[in-house]
Design a protein around this motif. Sequence first.
Motif, short mmCIF file in Angstrom:
data_model
loop_
_atom_site.label_atom_id
_atom_site.label_comp_id
_atom_site.label_asym_id
_atom_site.label_seq_id
_atom_site.Cartn_x
_atom_site.Cartn_y
_atom_site.Cartn_z
N THR A 68 0.83 -1.20 0.00
CA THR A 68 0.00 0.00 0.00
C THR A 68 0.86 1.25 0.00
OG1 THR A 68 -1.70 -1.22 1.21
CG2 THR A 68 -1.89 1.18 1.17
N GLY A 69 1.96 1.23 0.73
CA GLY A 69 2.89 2.36 0.72
C GLY A 69 3.49 2.58 -0.66
N TRP A 70 3.86 1.47 -1.32
CA TRP A 70 4.37 1.57 -2.68
C TRP A 70 3.30 2.09 -3.63
CZ3 TRP A 70 8.77 2.43 -4.44
CH2 TRP A 70 9.91 1.84 -3.90
N GLY A 71 2.06 1.71 -3.35
CA GLY A 71 0.95 2.20 -4.18
C GLY A 71 0.83 3.72 -4.11
N TRP A 72 0.94 4.28 -2.92
CA TRP A 72 0.87 5.74 -2.77
C TRP A 72 2.07 6.42 -3.40
CZ3 TRP A 72 -3.27 8.36 -2.05
CH2 TRP A 72 -4.34 7.79 -1.37
N ILE A 73 3.24 5.81 -3.26
CA ILE A 73 4.44 6.39 -3.89
C ILE A 73 4.26 6.41 -5.40
CG2 ILE A 73 6.89 5.95 -4.37
CD1 ILE A 73 7.09 4.92 -1.45
N HIS A 74 3.78 5.31 -5.98
CA HIS A 74 3.58 5.24 -7.43
C HIS A 74 2.46 6.19 -7.89
CE1 HIS A 74 6.30 1.85 -7.53
NE2 HIS A 74 6.23 1.89 -8.85
N LEU A 75 1.43 6.32 -7.09
CA LEU A 75 0.34 7.23 -7.45
C LEU A 75 0.84 8.67 -7.54
CD1 LEU A 75 -2.85 7.42 -7.80
CD2 LEU A 75 -2.81 8.17 -5.43
N VAL A 76 1.53 9.12 -6.51
CA VAL A 76 2.04 10.49 -6.49
C VAL A 76 3.08 10.69 -7.59
CG1 VAL A 76 3.37 12.15 -5.12
CG2 VAL A 76 1.52 10.86 -4.06
N MET A 77 3.99 9.74 -7.73
CA MET A 77 5.01 9.84 -8.76
C MET A 77 4.39 9.86 -10.16
SD MET A 77 8.44 7.53 -9.41
CE MET A 77 8.41 7.06 -7.74
N GLY A 78 3.36 9.06 -10.38
CA GLY A 78 2.69 9.03 -11.68
C GLY A 78 2.05 10.37 -12.02
N VAL A 79 1.43 11.01 -11.04
CA VAL A 79 0.82 12.33 -11.27
C VAL A 79 1.89 13.36 -11.60
CG1 VAL A 79 -0.42 14.22 -10.14
CG2 VAL A 79 -1.23 11.88 -9.87
N VAL A 80 2.97 13.37 -10.83
CA VAL A 80 4.04 14.36 -11.04
C VAL A 80 4.73 14.14 -12.40
CG1 VAL A 80 6.24 15.21 -10.14
CG2 VAL A 80 4.37 14.73 -8.58
N ILE A 81 4.99 12.89 -12.76
CA ILE A 81 5.64 12.60 -14.04
C ILE A 81 4.72 13.00 -15.20
CG2 ILE A 81 6.41 10.72 -15.56
CD1 ILE A 81 7.49 9.33 -13.04
N THR A 82 3.43 12.73 -15.08
CA THR A 82 2.48 13.10 -16.13
C THR A 82 2.43 14.62 -16.29
OG1 THR A 82 1.17 11.13 -15.67
CG2 THR A 82 0.09 12.87 -16.90
N LEU A 83 2.39 15.35 -15.18
CA LEU A 83 2.36 16.82 -15.26
C LEU A 83 3.66 17.38 -15.85
CD1 LEU A 83 0.58 17.69 -11.90
CD2 LEU A 83 -0.37 17.75 -14.21
N ALA A 84 4.80 16.80 -15.48
CA ALA A 84 6.08 17.26 -16.04
C ALA A 84 6.15 16.95 -17.53
CB ALA A 84 7.25 16.61 -15.30
N GLY A 85 5.61 15.82 -17.94
CA GLY A 85 5.57 15.49 -19.36
C GLY A 85 4.71 16.47 -20.13
N ALA A 86 3.59 16.88 -19.54
CA ALA A 86 2.73 17.87 -20.18
C ALA A 86 3.43 19.24 -20.24
CB ALA A 86 1.41 17.99 -19.44
N ALA A 87 4.23 19.56 -19.23
CA ALA A 87 4.96 20.84 -19.23
C ALA A 87 6.02 20.88 -20.32
CB ALA A 87 5.60 21.07 -17.86
N LEU A 88 6.51 19.73 -20.74
CA LEU A 88 7.49 19.72 -21.84
C LEU A 88 6.89 20.27 -23.13
CD1 LEU A 88 9.29 16.30 -21.34
CD2 LEU A 88 10.30 18.56 -21.16
N PHE A 89 5.59 20.12 -23.32
CA PHE A 89 4.94 20.65 -24.52
C PHE A 89 4.88 22.17 -24.51
CE2 PHE A 89 3.05 16.33 -24.46
CZ PHE A 89 3.54 15.91 -25.68
N GLN A 90 5.04 22.77 -23.34
CA GLN A 90 5.05 24.23 -23.24
C GLN A 90 6.43 24.79 -23.54
OE1 GLN A 90 2.19 25.78 -22.81
NE2 GLN A 90 1.20 23.78 -22.65
N GLY A 91 7.43 23.93 -23.66
CA GLY A 91 8.79 24.37 -23.97
C GLY A 91 9.54 24.87 -22.75
N ALA A 92 9.09 24.50 -21.56
CA ALA A 92 9.74 24.96 -20.33
C ALA A 92 11.06 24.23 -20.13
CB ALA A 92 8.82 24.72 -19.14
N THR A 93 12.14 25.01 -19.95
CA THR A 93 13.45 24.41 -19.73
C THR A 93 13.49 23.66 -18.40
OG1 THR A 93 14.45 26.20 -21.00
CG2 THR A 93 15.93 24.89 -19.64
#
Length: 144
Positions: A68-93
């Motif tokens: 369950t702890g790993w589940g929460w770590i993966h959930l939070v990490m998945g959200v942050v990675i997805t948002l950072a991937g979307a920010a790459l489309f904005q051209g942010a260094t």
Amino acid sequence: MTSHVSGARSGATVRSSERAGLGSGWVVFAGVMMIFGGLMTLFAGIAAIAGDDLFVATRNYVFEFDLTGWGWIHLVMGVVITLAGAALFQGATWARVVGVGLAGLAMLANFLWIPYAPFWAFVLIAINAIVICALCTAPSPSER
């Protein structure tokens, strides 16, 4: 003679624009792969939180943690990675720097996740390695 010189200059312009396109192509590729990998990580986290019976862990694994702890770590990490991937489309260094760091952390987390879901852990490790390669080889915006 004049047309030959202008032709050489236009050829140089085409080559520099091809390089710029390649760089932006790598960043777009990394963004798509980060969003895809982030969503896969997010869904793995949801699955781990929802039911501990879904995953079967290897006994006596050195890096054994609560699922369950790993589940929460993966959930939070998945959200942050997805948002950072979307920010790459904005051209942010900053998104490129954060993307490399997050992909490295995701590789480590998926290495530790191997006993719970070995196939998907290896797939996500490969995706994150490709993301790091794509973000590090793409030219910076100043080089375009």
